[in-house]
Scaffold this motif. Structure first.
Motif, PDB file in Angstrom:
ATOM      1  N   ILE A 114       0.844  -1.198   0.000  1.00  0.00           N
ATOM      2  CA  ILE A 114       0.000   0.000   0.000  1.00  0.00           C
ATOM      3  C   ILE A 114       0.879   1.248   0.000  1.00  0.00           C
ATOM      4  O   ILE A 114       1.966   1.250   0.590  1.00  0.00           O
ATOM      5  CB  ILE A 114      -0.972  -0.022   1.203  1.00  0.00           C
ATOM      6  N   THR A 115       0.430   2.300  -0.675  1.00  0.00           N
ATOM      7  CA  THR A 115       1.170   3.559  -0.719  1.00  0.00           C
ATOM      8  C   THR A 115       0.683   4.483   0.396  1.00  0.00           C
ATOM      9  O   THR A 115      -0.315   4.195   1.068  1.00  0.00           O
ATOM     10  CB  THR A 115       0.969   4.270  -2.077  1.00  0.00           C
ATOM     11  N   LYS A 116       1.383   5.611   0.554  1.00  0.00           N
ATOM     12  CA  LYS A 116       0.951   6.601   1.546  1.00  0.00           C
ATOM     13  C   LYS A 116      -0.420   7.168   1.188  1.00  0.00           C
ATOM     14  O   LYS A 116      -1.216   7.494   2.051  1.00  0.00           O
ATOM     15  CB  LYS A 116       1.968   7.734   1.646  1.00  0.00           C
ATOM     16  N   ARG A 117      -0.694   7.278  -0.116  1.00  0.00           N
ATOM     17  CA  ARG A 117      -2.006   7.757  -0.551  1.00  0.00           C
ATOM     18  C   ARG A 117      -3.090   6.751  -0.187  1.00  0.00           C
ATOM     19  O   ARG A 117      -4.201   7.129   0.174  1.00  0.00           O
ATOM     20  CB  ARG A 117      -1.981   8.024  -2.060  1.00  0.00           C
ATOM     21  N   GLY A 118      -2.768   5.458  -0.250  1.00  0.00           N
ATOM     22  CA  GLY A 118      -3.720   4.435   0.163  1.00  0.00           C
ATOM     23  C   GLY A 118      -4.029   4.518   1.644  1.00  0.00           C
ATOM     24  O   GLY A 118      -5.181   4.390   2.066  1.00  0.00           O
ATOM     25  N   VAL A 119      -2.997   4.768   2.443  1.00  0.00           N
ATOM     26  CA  VAL A 119      -3.194   4.938   3.890  1.00  0.00           C
ATOM     27  C   VAL A 119      -4.028   6.187   4.149  1.00  0.00           C
ATOM     28  O   VAL A 119      -4.916   6.184   5.014  1.00  0.00           O
ATOM     29  CB  VAL A 119      -1.822   5.010   4.605  1.00  0.00           C
ATOM     30  N   GLN A 120      -3.770   7.238   3.393  1.00  0.00           N
ATOM     31  CA  GLN A 120      -4.523   8.492   3.530  1.00  0.00           C
ATOM     32  C   GLN A 120      -6.011   8.245   3.253  1.00  0.00           C
ATOM     33  O   GLN A 120      -6.874   8.714   4.011  1.00  0.00           O
ATOM     34  CB  GLN A 120      -3.939   9.506   2.542  1.00  0.00           C
ATOM     35  N   ILE A 121      -6.336   7.495   2.211  1.00  0.00           N
ATOM     36  CA  ILE A 121      -7.726   7.195   1.881  1.00  0.00           C
ATOM     37  C   ILE A 121      -8.351   6.313   2.960  1.00  0.00           C
ATOM     38  O   ILE A 121      -9.514   6.497   3.331  1.00  0.00           O
ATOM     39  CB  ILE A 121      -7.816   6.533   0.489  1.00  0.00           C
ATOM     40  N   LEU A 122      -7.587   5.356   3.484  1.00  0.00           N
ATOM     41  CA  LEU A 122      -8.122   4.493   4.543  1.00  0.00           C
ATOM     42  C   LEU A 122      -8.448   5.287   5.805  1.00  0.00           C
ATOM     43  O   LEU A 122      -9.413   4.990   6.493  1.00  0.00           O
ATOM     44  CB  LEU A 122      -7.146   3.362   4.866  1.00  0.00           C
ATOM     45  N   LYS A 123      -7.638   6.299   6.111  1.00  0.00           N
ATOM     46  CA  LYS A 123      -7.941   7.150   7.264  1.00  0.00           C
ATOM     47  C   LYS A 123      -9.249   7.898   7.061  1.00  0.00           C
ATOM     48  O   LYS A 123     -10.068   8.017   7.974  1.00  0.00           O
ATOM     49  CB  LYS A 123      -6.795   8.125   7.510  1.00  0.00           C
ATOM     50  N   VAL A 124      -9.457   8.408   5.850  1.00  0.00           N
ATOM     51  CA  VAL A 124     -10.709   9.108   5.545  1.00  0.00           C
ATOM     52  C   VAL A 124     -11.877   8.126   5.622  1.00  0.00           C
ATOM     53  O   VAL A 124     -12.944   8.465   6.143  1.00  0.00           O
ATOM     54  CB  VAL A 124     -10.637   9.762   4.145  1.00  0.00           C
ATOM     55  N   LEU A 125     -11.677   6.908   5.148  1.00  0.00           N
ATOM     56  CA  LEU A 125     -12.724   5.872   5.226  1.00  0.00           C
ATOM     57  C   LEU A 125     -13.092   5.558   6.663  1.00  0.00           C
ATOM     58  O   LEU A 125     -14.283   5.425   6.990  1.00  0.00           O
ATOM     59  CB  LEU A 125     -12.237   4.581   4.553  1.00  0.00           C
ATOM     60  N   SER A 126     -12.090   5.441   7.525  1.00  0.00           N
ATOM     61  CA  SER A 126     -12.374   5.104   8.922  1.00  0.00           C
ATOM     62  C   SER A 126     -13.105   6.243   9.627  1.00  0.00           C
ATOM     63  O   SER A 126     -13.994   6.010  10.451  1.00  0.00           O
ATOM     64  CB  SER A 126     -11.094   4.736   9.669  1.00  0.00           C
ATOM     65  N   VAL A 127     -12.755   7.494   9.296  1.00  0.00           N
ATOM     66  CA  VAL A 127     -13.464   8.639   9.882  1.00  0.00           C
ATOM     67  C   VAL A 127     -14.906   8.650   9.368  1.00  0.00           C
ATOM     68  O   VAL A 127     -15.842   8.910  10.140  1.00  0.00           O
ATOM     69  CB  VAL A 127     -12.726   9.962   9.523  1.00  0.00           C
ATOM     70  N   GLU A 128     -15.099   8.351   8.098  1.00  0.00           N
ATOM     71  CA  GLU A 128     -16.434   8.338   7.511  1.00  0.00           C
ATOM     72  C   GLU A 128     -17.299   7.227   8.131  1.00  0.00           C
ATOM     73  O   GLU A 128     -18.486   7.414   8.357  1.00  0.00           O
ATOM     74  CB  GLU A 128     -16.319   8.120   6.001  1.00  0.00           C
ATOM     75  N   ASN A 129     -16.679   6.084   8.424  1.00  0.00           N
ATOM     76  CA  ASN A 129     -17.430   4.972   9.024  1.00  0.00           C
ATOM     77  C   ASN A 129     -17.831   5.255  10.459  1.00  0.00           C
ATOM     78  O   ASN A 129     -18.825   4.749  10.947  1.00  0.00           O
ATOM     79  CB  ASN A 129     -16.618   3.676   8.964  1.00  0.00           C
ATOM     80  N   LYS A 130     -17.054   6.085  11.171  1.00  0.00           N
ATOM     81  CA  LYS A 130     -17.388   6.424  12.556  1.00  0.00           C
ATOM     82  C   LYS A 130     -18.600   7.351  12.628  1.00  0.00           C
ATOM     83  O   LYS A 130     -19.330   7.353  13.593  1.00  0.00           O
ATOM     84  CB  LYS A 130     -16.188   7.075  13.252  1.00  0.00           C
ATOM     85  N   ASN A 131     -18.776   8.150  11.582  1.00  0.00           N
ATOM     86  CA  ASN A 131     -19.892   9.119  11.579  1.00  0.00           C
ATOM     87  C   ASN A 131     -21.158   8.490  11.200  1.00  0.00           C
ATOM     88  O   ASN A 131     -21.785   7.727  11.094  1.00  0.00           O
ATOM     89  CB  ASN A 131     -19.620  10.260  10.603  1.00  0.00           C
TER      90      ASN A 131
END
Length: 131
Positions: A114-131
């Motif tokens: 995984i790239t840093k951009r992939g990790v960046q998208i996963l962080k946004v996904l996890s924040v979106e799933n919490k909401n």
């Protein structure tokens, strides 16, 4: 994406507009998200997956035919089964073209990272799933 291209653009980050575009693209198909999350978990545990290993690990609801022994008819039921290797390869190509993963070649295997951009998208996904 090949490892040489990954190294060239290793520190490139996505803007917020591109992040929202990628989120919309990933939300169209849950398998994309499952594959990306599985790769990230594997890299976090110091495992790099091959295409066939990913295909074995990721399950999706699919129609599976079962023969009824009495009436000899075929009934289709929805079951969670592993996805096939070709479908996994298509998903990996899609994620690679987006720049979220890259491949390293250890003959005869092609490992997925995984790239840093992939990790960046996963962080946004996890924040979106919490909401």
């Amino acid at each position: 994406m090949q490892e040489s291209i990954h190294l060239k653009y290793k520190d490139l980050k996505l803007s917020e507009e591109i992040q929202s575009l990628y989120m919309d693209l990933l939300n169209q198909d849950n398998l994309n998200k499952k594959v990306l999350k599985t790769i990230a978990i594997g890299v976090q545990n110091h495992n790099a997956f091959t295409v066939s290993q990913l295909a074995e690990q990721i399950e999706a609801p699919r129609l599976v035919g079962e023969r009824d022994s009495k009436t000899r008819t075929l009934k289709f039921n929805v079951k969670e089964t592993s996805i096939d290797r070709k479908a996994t390869a298509k998903i990996l190509d899609r994620l690679s073209y987006m720049g979220l993963i890259y491949f390293t070649y250890e003959l005869p295997y092609k490992r997925v990272m995984i790239t840093k951009r992939g990790v960046q998208i996963l962080k946004v996904l996890s924040v979106e799933n919490k909401n």
